[in-house]
Write a protein that holds these residues in place. Structure first.
Motif, short mmCIF file in Angstrom:
data_model
loop_
_atom_site.label_atom_id
_atom_site.label_comp_id
_atom_site.label_asym_id
_atom_site.label_seq_id
_atom_site.Cartn_x
_atom_site.Cartn_y
_atom_site.Cartn_z
N ALA A 23 0.82 -1.21 0.00
CA ALA A 23 0.00 0.00 0.00
C ALA A 23 0.86 1.26 0.00
CB ALA A 23 -0.95 0.00 1.19
N VAL A 24 1.98 1.24 0.69
CA VAL A 24 2.86 2.41 0.69
C VAL A 24 3.40 2.60 -0.72
CG1 VAL A 24 5.05 3.35 1.51
CG2 VAL A 24 3.48 2.28 3.12
N ARG A 25 3.87 1.52 -1.32
CA ARG A 25 4.40 1.62 -2.69
C ARG A 25 3.30 2.03 -3.66
NH1 ARG A 25 6.66 -3.30 -1.15
NH2 ARG A 25 5.26 -4.38 -2.57
N ALA A 26 2.04 1.66 -3.36
CA ALA A 26 0.93 1.98 -4.26
C ALA A 26 0.55 3.46 -4.21
CB ALA A 26 -0.29 1.12 -3.92
N GLY A 27 1.02 4.18 -3.21
CA GLY A 27 0.76 5.61 -3.22
C GLY A 27 0.10 6.17 -1.99
N SER A 47 1.87 8.56 -8.13
CA SER A 47 0.93 8.04 -9.11
C SER A 47 -0.20 9.01 -9.38
CB SER A 47 0.31 6.74 -8.61
OG SER A 47 1.26 5.90 -8.09
N GLY A 48 -0.24 10.08 -8.67
CA GLY A 48 -1.30 11.06 -8.82
C GLY A 48 -2.36 10.90 -7.75
N PRO A 49 -2.95 12.01 -7.33
CA PRO A 49 -3.93 11.98 -6.25
C PRO A 49 -5.20 11.21 -6.60
CG PRO A 49 -3.71 14.19 -7.15
CD PRO A 49 -2.66 13.35 -7.79
N ASP A 50 -5.57 11.13 -7.86
CA ASP A 50 -6.78 10.39 -8.22
C ASP A 50 -6.64 8.92 -7.89
OD1 ASP A 50 -7.97 12.71 -9.14
OD2 ASP A 50 -7.43 12.34 -11.24
N ARG A 51 -5.49 8.36 -8.17
CA ARG A 51 -5.26 6.95 -7.84
C ARG A 51 -5.29 6.74 -6.33
NH1 ARG A 51 -0.20 3.20 -8.10
NH2 ARG A 51 -1.27 1.21 -7.91
N LEU A 52 -4.71 7.66 -5.62
CA LEU A 52 -4.69 7.60 -4.16
C LEU A 52 -6.11 7.59 -3.60
CD1 LEU A 52 -3.05 7.78 -1.49
CD2 LEU A 52 -3.21 10.25 -1.73
#
Length: 99
Positions: free
Chosen positions: A13-17, A23-28
């Protein structure tokens, strides 16, 4: 926010953003919503009287542990995350008057 070199292991999850916006706030936002809905469903399956509240509480714990482990390392306060989550779940699911 940059991750610290103190934490030798980073969760998926940390690596995912969750920690960075690489990766951009939308992905977060989408990932946080997905995790929250998953936790809400688990809370409902556990017969929590307020699955939304329990999911929100657990999401706060989850995000807090990512930051704490990154900044203070895995041997810091984050090692008590499981205990904290269990207390939240037991409290939410063991309220008086619950069937």
């Amino acid at each position: 926010m940059r991750t610290s070199s103190r934490a030798p292991v980073q969760s998926k999850a940390v690596r995912a953003g969750f920690i960075t916006y690489d990766s951009g706030p939308d992905r977060l936002v989408r990932e946080a919503q997905r995790v929250r809905h998953w936790m809400r469903d688990l809370a409902a399956d556990a017969c929590a009287p307020d699955p939304e509240q329990l999911a929100d509480d657990l999401l706060l714990v989850l995000n807090g542990v990512y930051v704490t482990a990154t900044v203070l390392g895995p041997q810091g306060p984050s090692q008590r995350t499981g205990e904290l989550a269990r207390r939240l779940i037991w409290t939410a699911c063991d309220e008086p008057g619950r069937p």
